[in-house]
Design a protein around this motif. Structure first.
Motif, PDB file in Angstrom:
ATOM      1  N   TYR A 182       0.810  -1.222   0.000  1.00 45.21           N
ATOM      2  CA  TYR A 182       0.000   0.000   0.000  1.00 45.21           C
ATOM      3  C   TYR A 182       0.844   1.273   0.000  1.00 45.21           C
ATOM      4  N   ALA A 183       2.005   1.250   0.636  1.00 47.95           N
ATOM      5  CA  ALA A 183       2.843   2.448   0.740  1.00 47.95           C
ATOM      6  C   ALA A 183       3.664   2.693  -0.524  1.00 47.95           C
ATOM      7  N   SER A 184       3.641   1.750  -1.461  1.00 42.43           N
ATOM      8  CA  SER A 184       4.340   1.947  -2.735  1.00 42.43           C
ATOM      9  C   SER A 184       3.422   2.583  -3.780  1.00 42.43           C
ATOM     10  N   ASP A 185       2.215   2.915  -3.381  1.00 40.18           N
ATOM     11  CA  ASP A 185       1.230   3.535  -4.268  1.00 40.18           C
ATOM     12  C   ASP A 185       1.335   5.058  -4.148  1.00 40.18           C
ATOM     13  N   LYS A 186       1.698   5.719  -5.233  1.00 44.09           N
ATOM     14  CA  LYS A 186       1.890   7.175  -5.211  1.00 44.09           C
ATOM     15  C   LYS A 186       0.619   7.924  -4.852  1.00 44.09           C
ATOM     16  N   ARG A 187      -0.541   7.360  -5.130  1.00 39.92           N
ATOM     17  CA  ARG A 187      -1.802   8.016  -4.755  1.00 39.92           C
ATOM     18  C   ARG A 187      -1.892   8.167  -3.241  1.00 39.92           C
ATOM     19  N   VAL A 188      -1.313   7.222  -2.517  1.00 40.73           N
ATOM     20  CA  VAL A 188      -1.332   7.260  -1.056  1.00 40.73           C
ATOM     21  C   VAL A 188      -0.225   8.181  -0.537  1.00 40.73           C
ATOM     22  N   SER A 189       1.003   7.952  -0.975  1.00 43.38           N
ATOM     23  CA  SER A 189       2.145   8.693  -0.423  1.00 43.38           C
ATOM     24  C   SER A 189       2.094  10.185  -0.737  1.00 43.38           C
ATOM     25  N   GLU A 190       1.622  10.548  -1.927  1.00 42.61           N
ATOM     26  CA  GLU A 190       1.606  11.957  -2.299  1.00 42.61           C
ATOM     27  C   GLU A 190       0.747  12.790  -1.355  1.00 42.61           C
ATOM     28  N   LEU A 191      -0.442  12.315  -1.037  1.00 46.20           N
ATOM     29  CA  LEU A 191      -1.320  13.076  -0.155  1.00 46.20           C
ATOM     30  C   LEU A 191      -0.939  12.933   1.313  1.00 46.20           C
ATOM     31  N   ALA A 192      -0.223  11.860   1.652  1.00 46.57           N
ATOM     32  CA  ALA A 192       0.212  11.664   3.038  1.00 46.57           C
ATOM     33  C   ALA A 192       1.513  12.406   3.341  1.00 46.57           C
ATOM     34  N   LEU A 193       2.161  12.932   2.296  1.00 47.15           N
ATOM     35  CA  LEU A 193       3.384  13.737   2.444  1.00 47.15           C
ATOM     36  C   LEU A 193       4.573  12.941   2.968  1.00 47.15           C
ATOM     37  N   TYR A 210      -5.129   2.488  -1.019  1.00 48.40           N
ATOM     38  CA  TYR A 210      -6.087   2.971  -2.016  1.00 48.40           C
ATOM     39  C   TYR A 210      -7.327   2.079  -2.189  1.00 48.40           C
ATOM     40  N   PRO A 211      -7.198   0.745  -2.191  1.00 47.05           N
ATOM     41  CA  PRO A 211      -8.409  -0.074  -2.382  1.00 47.05           C
ATOM     42  C   PRO A 211      -9.450   0.116  -1.274  1.00 47.05           C
ATOM     43  N   TYR A 212      -9.060   0.740  -0.161  1.00 42.15           N
ATOM     44  CA  TYR A 212      -9.962   0.900   0.980  1.00 42.15           C
ATOM     45  C   TYR A 212     -10.459   2.337   1.152  1.00 42.15           C
ATOM     46  N   TRP A 213     -10.103   3.205   0.232  1.00 40.56           N
ATOM     47  CA  TRP A 213     -10.593   4.583   0.284  1.00 40.56           C
ATOM     48  C   TRP A 213     -12.121   4.580   0.144  1.00 40.56           C
ATOM     49  N   GLY A 214     -12.760   5.449   0.911  1.00 40.25           N
ATOM     50  CA  GLY A 214     -14.202   5.644   0.789  1.00 40.25           C
ATOM     51  C   GLY A 214     -15.057   4.558   1.412  1.00 40.25           C
ATOM     52  N   THR A 238     -12.334   6.450   9.220  1.00 40.62           N
ATOM     53  CA  THR A 238     -13.201   7.091  10.211  1.00 40.62           C
ATOM     54  C   THR A 238     -13.376   6.173  11.417  1.00 40.62           C
ATOM     55  N   GLU A 239     -13.605   4.901  11.165  1.00 42.62           N
ATOM     56  CA  GLU A 239     -13.756   3.917  12.243  1.00 42.62           C
ATOM     57  C   GLU A 239     -12.482   3.827  13.083  1.00 42.62           C
ATOM     58  N   ALA A 240     -11.331   3.807  12.425  1.00 40.90           N
ATOM     59  CA  ALA A 240     -10.057   3.749  13.149  1.00 40.90           C
ATOM     60  C   ALA A 240      -9.841   5.013  13.971  1.00 40.90           C
ATOM     61  N   LEU A 241     -10.161   6.170  13.391  1.00 45.08           N
ATOM     62  CA  LEU A 241      -9.979   7.430  14.118  1.00 45.08           C
ATOM     63  C   LEU A 241     -10.894   7.491  15.332  1.00 45.08           C
ATOM     64  N   THR A 289      -3.568  18.274   7.341  1.00 42.49           N
ATOM     65  CA  THR A 289      -3.669  17.634   6.034  1.00 42.49           C
ATOM     66  C   THR A 289      -3.161  18.572   4.949  1.00 42.49           C
ATOM     67  N   ASP A 290      -2.699  17.989   3.879  1.00 45.38           N
ATOM     68  CA  ASP A 290      -2.454  18.723   2.655  1.00 45.38           C
ATOM     69  C   ASP A 290      -3.817  19.309   2.255  1.00 45.38           C
ATOM     70  N   SER A 291      -3.865  20.561   1.828  1.00 41.22           N
ATOM     71  CA  SER A 291      -5.142  21.197   1.475  1.00 41.22           C
ATOM     72  C   SER A 291      -5.911  20.437   0.402  1.00 41.22           C
ATOM     73  N   ARG A 292      -5.190  19.682  -0.434  1.00 41.75           N
ATOM     74  CA  ARG A 292      -5.844  18.916  -1.498  1.00 41.75           C
ATOM     75  C   ARG A 292      -6.473  17.621  -0.991  1.00 41.75           C
ATOM     76  N   ASN A 293      -6.156  17.212   0.228  1.00 38.07           N
ATOM     77  CA  ASN A 293      -6.598  15.919   0.738  1.00 38.07           C
ATOM     78  C   ASN A 293      -7.982  16.034   1.384  1.00 38.07           C
ATOM     79  N   VAL A 294      -8.973  16.208   0.538  1.00 39.94           N
ATOM     80  CA  VAL A 294     -10.346  16.411   0.991  1.00 39.94           C
ATOM     81  C   VAL A 294     -10.859  15.194   1.762  1.00 39.94           C
ATOM     82  N   ALA A 295     -10.472  13.998   1.360  1.00 39.23           N
ATOM     83  CA  ALA A 295     -10.945  12.785   2.042  1.00 39.23           C
ATOM     84  C   ALA A 295     -10.484  12.757   3.501  1.00 39.23           C
ATOM     85  N   SER A 296      -9.221  13.106   3.758  1.00 38.73           N
ATOM     86  CA  SER A 296      -8.735  13.129   5.144  1.00 38.73           C
ATOM     87  C   SER A 296      -9.423  14.221   5.946  1.00 38.73           C
ATOM     88  N   GLN A 297      -9.717  15.323   5.297  1.00 36.61           N
ATOM     89  CA  GLN A 297     -10.432  16.412   5.982  1.00 36.61           C
ATOM     90  C   GLN A 297     -11.840  15.961   6.362  1.00 36.61           C
TER      91      GLN A 297
END
Length: 166
Positions: free
Chosen positions: A23-34, A98-102, A107-110, A130-138
């Motif tokens: 999961y951490a080798s996926d740029k979709r995840v790492s980019e928004l996680a900084l 990424y396969p677990y987004w949405g 939210t359950e973990a938090l 959060t990165d301002s672009r990371n609407v899902a984390s917000q």
């Protein structure tokens, strides 16, 4: 260990390196996680050994059904925060594969981590940045009761800070 309906939040183990890399080798995840995209299982193992394992309140988000770690959540170690904090304030960081987004898992973990902090630790306020672009984390932060605090710059990246008084 923290248990929720679909997850077990537990300490990372060295033998989790393959799942972390998946999961951490996926740029979709790492980019928004900084953080840097993982380029090998060895890198993931090193992250577990040098970053996750020494942090007392950093947990693998493990699916109850499969026993697979699919994300990470915890208190950001002192000195590694993305915002300035007072002594009884702590920053929470989280990400999920990424396969677990949405799917509501973050939210359950938090919610589980908030309950843990409220009842087990001497903390008055939790923060999320959060990165301002990371609407899902917000949205995850907002669903769990965090309120927007401010827009700020972190290392040249437009970022948002949220807080929750315990």
């Amino acid at each position: 260990m923290i248990e929720t309906k679909r997850l077990i939040l537990r300490k990372w183990r060295t033998d989790d390196a393959g799942a972390l890399f998946k999961y951490a080798s996926d740029k979709r995840v790492s980019e928004l996680a900084l953080w840097p995209c993982h380029d090998s299982i060895d890198m993931s193992r090193e992250v577990i050994e040098k970053i996750f394992a020494p942090a007392p309140h950093t947990f693998a988000m493990v699916l109850r059904d499969t026993d697979e770690p699919v994300g990470c959540i915890g208190l950001v170690p002192r000195g590694a925060e993305h915002h300035s904090f007072g002594m009884s304030e702590r920053e929470i960081g989280y990400w999920i594969g990424y396969p677990y987004w949405g799917k509501g898992l973050t939210t359950e973990a938090l919610e589980g981590l908030i309950d843990y902090c409220r009842h087990s630790l001497d903390i008055n306020t939790l923060m999320i940045t959060t990165d301002s672009r990371n609407v899902a984390s917000q949205r995850v932060a907002e669903k769990c009761g965090f309120r927007f605090m401010e827009l700020y710059d972190y290392d040249g990246i437009s970022s948002k800070a949220y807080c929750l008084n315990l």
